[in-house]
Design a protein around this motif. Structure first.
Motif, PDB file in Angstrom:
ATOM      1  N   ALA A  14       0.833  -1.206   0.000  1.00 29.30           N
ATOM      2  CA  ALA A  14       0.000   0.000   0.000  1.00 29.30           C
ATOM      3  C   ALA A  14       0.864   1.251   0.000  1.00 29.30           C
ATOM      4  O   ALA A  14       0.587   2.206  -0.740  1.00 29.30           O
ATOM      5  CB  ALA A  14      -0.947  -0.006   1.194  1.00 29.30           C
ATOM      6  N   ALA A  15       1.913   1.258   0.804  1.00 27.88           N
ATOM      7  CA  ALA A  15       2.809   2.416   0.845  1.00 27.88           C
ATOM      8  C   ALA A  15       3.469   2.632  -0.507  1.00 27.88           C
ATOM      9  O   ALA A  15       3.579   3.766  -0.984  1.00 27.88           O
ATOM     10  CB  ALA A  15       3.857   2.227   1.936  1.00 27.88           C
ATOM     11  N   ALA A  16       3.893   1.556  -1.148  1.00 26.52           N
ATOM     12  CA  ALA A  16       4.521   1.671  -2.467  1.00 26.52           C
ATOM     13  C   ALA A  16       3.540   2.223  -3.497  1.00 26.52           C
ATOM     14  O   ALA A  16       3.915   3.069  -4.324  1.00 26.52           O
ATOM     15  CB  ALA A  16       5.054   0.313  -2.909  1.00 26.52           C
ATOM     16  N   LEU A  17       2.299   1.782  -3.447  1.00 22.87           N
ATOM     17  CA  LEU A  17       1.297   2.286  -4.382  1.00 22.87           C
ATOM     18  C   LEU A  17       1.073   3.784  -4.197  1.00 22.87           C
ATOM     19  O   LEU A  17       0.949   4.529  -5.174  1.00 22.87           O
ATOM     20  CB  LEU A  17      -0.020   1.524  -4.220  1.00 22.87           C
ATOM     21  N   ILE A  18       1.030   4.223  -2.957  1.00 19.19           N
ATOM     22  CA  ILE A  18       0.835   5.650  -2.675  1.00 19.19           C
ATOM     23  C   ILE A  18       2.022   6.458  -3.186  1.00 19.19           C
ATOM     24  O   ILE A  18       1.858   7.500  -3.827  1.00 19.19           O
ATOM     25  CB  ILE A  18       0.598   5.882  -1.172  1.00 19.19           C
ATOM     26  N   VAL A  19       3.235   5.973  -2.919  1.00 22.35           N
ATOM     27  CA  VAL A  19       4.434   6.668  -3.392  1.00 22.35           C
ATOM     28  C   VAL A  19       4.434   6.765  -4.919  1.00 22.35           C
ATOM     29  O   VAL A  19       4.874   7.764  -5.484  1.00 22.35           O
ATOM     30  CB  VAL A  19       5.717   5.969  -2.872  1.00 22.35           C
ATOM     31  N   GLU A  20       3.870   5.768  -5.577  1.00 19.27           N
ATOM     32  CA  GLU A  20       3.795   5.766  -7.041  1.00 19.27           C
ATOM     33  C   GLU A  20       2.615   6.585  -7.570  1.00 19.27           C
ATOM     34  O   GLU A  20       2.326   6.555  -8.762  1.00 19.27           O
ATOM     35  CB  GLU A  20       3.709   4.336  -7.564  1.00 19.27           C
ATOM     36  N   GLY A  21       1.928   7.300  -6.691  1.00 18.72           N
ATOM     37  CA  GLY A  21       0.903   8.236  -7.131  1.00 18.72           C
ATOM     38  C   GLY A  21      -0.521   7.717  -7.148  1.00 18.72           C
ATOM     39  O   GLY A  21      -1.418   8.400  -7.631  1.00 18.72           O
ATOM     40  N   GLN A  22      -0.738   6.522  -6.615  1.00 16.29           N
ATOM     41  CA  GLN A  22      -2.097   5.981  -6.571  1.00 16.29           C
ATOM     42  C   GLN A  22      -2.828   6.528  -5.338  1.00 16.29           C
ATOM     43  O   GLN A  22      -2.237   6.623  -4.261  1.00 16.29           O
ATOM     44  CB  GLN A  22      -2.069   4.458  -6.552  1.00 16.29           C
ATOM     45  N   ILE A  43      -3.724  -0.431 -13.074  1.00 10.86           N
ATOM     46  CA  ILE A  43      -2.454   0.226 -12.751  1.00 10.86           C
ATOM     47  C   ILE A  43      -1.899  -0.329 -11.452  1.00 10.86           C
ATOM     48  O   ILE A  43      -0.706  -0.640 -11.355  1.00 10.86           O
ATOM     49  CB  ILE A  43      -2.630   1.761 -12.673  1.00 10.86           C
ATOM     50  N   CYS A  44      -2.745  -0.469 -10.444  1.00 12.04           N
ATOM     51  CA  CYS A  44      -2.299  -0.986  -9.149  1.00 12.04           C
ATOM     52  C   CYS A  44      -1.783  -2.419  -9.263  1.00 12.04           C
ATOM     53  O   CYS A  44      -0.778  -2.769  -8.639  1.00 12.04           O
ATOM     54  CB  CYS A  44      -3.427  -0.911  -8.120  1.00 12.04           C
ATOM     55  N   GLU A  45      -2.451  -3.247 -10.060  1.00  6.87           N
ATOM     56  CA  GLU A  45      -1.980  -4.623 -10.247  1.00  6.87           C
ATOM     57  C   GLU A  45      -0.607  -4.648 -10.898  1.00  6.87           C
ATOM     58  O   GLU A  45       0.266  -5.426 -10.510  1.00  6.87           O
ATOM     59  CB  GLU A  45      -2.982  -5.426 -11.072  1.00  6.87           C
ATOM     60  N   SER A  46      -0.401  -3.790 -11.877  1.00  8.57           N
ATOM     61  CA  SER A  46       0.899  -3.710 -12.544  1.00  8.57           C
ATOM     62  C   SER A  46       1.991  -3.257 -11.581  1.00  8.57           C
ATOM     63  O   SER A  46       3.072  -3.847 -11.512  1.00  8.57           O
ATOM     64  CB  SER A  46       0.810  -2.749 -13.730  1.00  8.57           C
ATOM     65  N   LEU A  47       1.705  -2.203 -10.807  1.00 11.36           N
ATOM     66  CA  LEU A  47       2.672  -1.709  -9.830  1.00 11.36           C
ATOM     67  C   LEU A  47       2.939  -2.748  -8.739  1.00 11.36           C
ATOM     68  O   LEU A  47       4.076  -2.913  -8.299  1.00 11.36           O
ATOM     69  CB  LEU A  47       2.174  -0.401  -9.198  1.00 11.36           C
ATOM     70  N   SER A  48       1.899  -3.444  -8.333  1.00  8.58           N
ATOM     71  CA  SER A  48       2.041  -4.483  -7.320  1.00  8.58           C
ATOM     72  C   SER A  48       2.984  -5.582  -7.789  1.00  8.58           C
ATOM     73  O   SER A  48       3.862  -6.029  -7.032  1.00  8.58           O
ATOM     74  CB  SER A  48       0.673  -5.075  -6.981  1.00  8.58           C
ATOM     75  N   ASN A  49       2.834  -6.027  -9.020  1.00  7.36           N
ATOM     76  CA  ASN A  49       3.728  -7.053  -9.562  1.00  7.36           C
ATOM     77  C   ASN A  49       5.168  -6.561  -9.583  1.00  7.36           C
ATOM     78  O   ASN A  49       6.090  -7.299  -9.218  1.00  7.36           O
ATOM     79  CB  ASN A  49       3.283  -7.465 -10.968  1.00  7.36           C
ATOM     80  N   ARG A  61      13.063   7.581   1.217  1.00 10.23           N
ATOM     81  CA  ARG A  61      12.592   8.467   2.280  1.00 10.23           C
ATOM     82  C   ARG A  61      11.071   8.653   2.197  1.00 10.23           C
ATOM     83  O   ARG A  61      10.368   8.578   3.202  1.00 10.23           O
ATOM     84  CB  ARG A  61      13.279   9.825   2.203  1.00 10.23           C
ATOM     85  N   GLU A  62      10.569   8.857   0.980  1.00 14.88           N
ATOM     86  CA  GLU A  62       9.132   9.023   0.794  1.00 14.88           C
ATOM     87  C   GLU A  62       8.392   7.735   1.183  1.00 14.88           C
ATOM     88  O   GLU A  62       7.334   7.770   1.800  1.00 14.88           O
ATOM     89  CB  GLU A  62       8.836   9.390  -0.658  1.00 14.88           C
ATOM     90  N   TYR A  63       8.972   6.596   0.830  1.00 11.54           N
ATOM     91  CA  TYR A  63       8.386   5.303   1.181  1.00 11.54           C
ATOM     92  C   TYR A  63       8.321   5.138   2.697  1.00 11.54           C
ATOM     93  O   TYR A  63       7.287   4.762   3.255  1.00 11.54           O
ATOM     94  CB  TYR A  63       9.198   4.183   0.544  1.00 11.54           C
ATOM     95  N   SER A  64       9.407   5.444   3.379  1.00 13.11           N
ATOM     96  CA  SER A  64       9.447   5.328   4.838  1.00 13.11           C
ATOM     97  C   SER A  64       8.425   6.249   5.495  1.00 13.11           C
ATOM     98  O   SER A  64       7.702   5.837   6.416  1.00 13.11           O
ATOM     99  CB  SER A  64      10.851   5.660   5.347  1.00 13.11           C
ATOM    100  N   ASN A  65       8.342   7.473   5.022  1.00 15.40           N
ATOM    101  CA  ASN A  65       7.369   8.420   5.577  1.00 15.40           C
ATOM    102  C   ASN A  65       5.935   7.946   5.345  1.00 15.40           C
ATOM    103  O   ASN A  65       5.075   8.066   6.219  1.00 15.40           O
ATOM    104  CB  ASN A  65       7.560   9.809   4.975  1.00 15.40           C
ATOM    105  N   THR A  66       5.675   7.392   4.177  1.00 11.20           N
ATOM    106  CA  THR A  66       4.341   6.892   3.866  1.00 11.20           C
ATOM    107  C   THR A  66       3.989   5.698   4.744  1.00 11.20           C
ATOM    108  O   THR A  66       2.847   5.579   5.212  1.00 11.20           O
ATOM    109  CB  THR A  66       4.237   6.527   2.369  1.00 11.20           C
ATOM    110  N   MET A  67       4.952   4.817   4.989  1.00 12.73           N
ATOM    111  CA  MET A  67       4.717   3.685   5.899  1.00 12.73           C
ATOM    112  C   MET A  67       4.312   4.203   7.282  1.00 12.73           C
ATOM    113  O   MET A  67       3.364   3.692   7.889  1.00 12.73           O
ATOM    114  CB  MET A  67       5.975   2.823   6.015  1.00 12.73           C
ATOM    115  N   LYS A  68       5.014   5.199   7.781  1.00  8.28           N
ATOM    116  CA  LYS A  68       4.702   5.763   9.099  1.00  8.28           C
ATOM    117  C   LYS A  68       3.300   6.367   9.122  1.00  8.28           C
ATOM    118  O   LYS A  68       2.554   6.192  10.094  1.00  8.28           O
ATOM    119  CB  LYS A  68       5.737   6.821   9.482  1.00  8.28           C
ATOM    120  N   LEU A  69       2.940   7.075   8.059  1.00  5.48           N
ATOM    121  CA  LEU A  69       1.618   7.685   7.982  1.00  5.48           C
ATOM    122  C   LEU A  69       0.522   6.623   7.976  1.00  5.48           C
ATOM    123  O   LEU A  69      -0.491   6.753   8.671  1.00  5.48           O
ATOM    124  CB  LEU A  69       1.489   8.565   6.746  1.00  5.48           C
TER     125      LEU A  69
END
Length: 76
Positions: A14-22, A43-49, A61-69
């Motif tokens: 989920a954090a990765a998807l958010i960082v990728e703009g979803q 798009i989410c399925e593609s990013l997930s794979n 850094r953005e990924y870490s911050n998003t995980m915390k949020l």
């Protein structure tokens, strides 16, 4: 039910998807499980794979911050 939604219970994904703009639509709670709900299923399925097989390059850094949020949202 909207057929264009993507759901995952994986916090890291989920954090990765958010960082990728979803856009995170909502967090659903079902029997003690938090589901992260996104729009743009294809798009989410593609990013997930890419995420799970090591092909997704994101800002650490953005990924870490998003995980915390996200942790803050599910545990508050």
């Amino acid at each position: 039910m909207n057929q264009n939604i993507y759901r995952t219970k994986d916090l890291a994904e989920a954090a990765a998807l958010i960082v990728e703009g979803q856009s995170l639509i909502k967090i659903e709670r079902e029997q003690g499980i938090c589901w992260f709900v996104f729009d743009n299923k294809n798009i989410c399925e593609s990013l997930s794979n890419k995420f799970f097989f090591g092909g997704l390059m994101i800002n650490a850094r953005e990924y870490s911050n998003t995980m915390k949020l996200l942790k803050g949202r599910i545990f508050s």
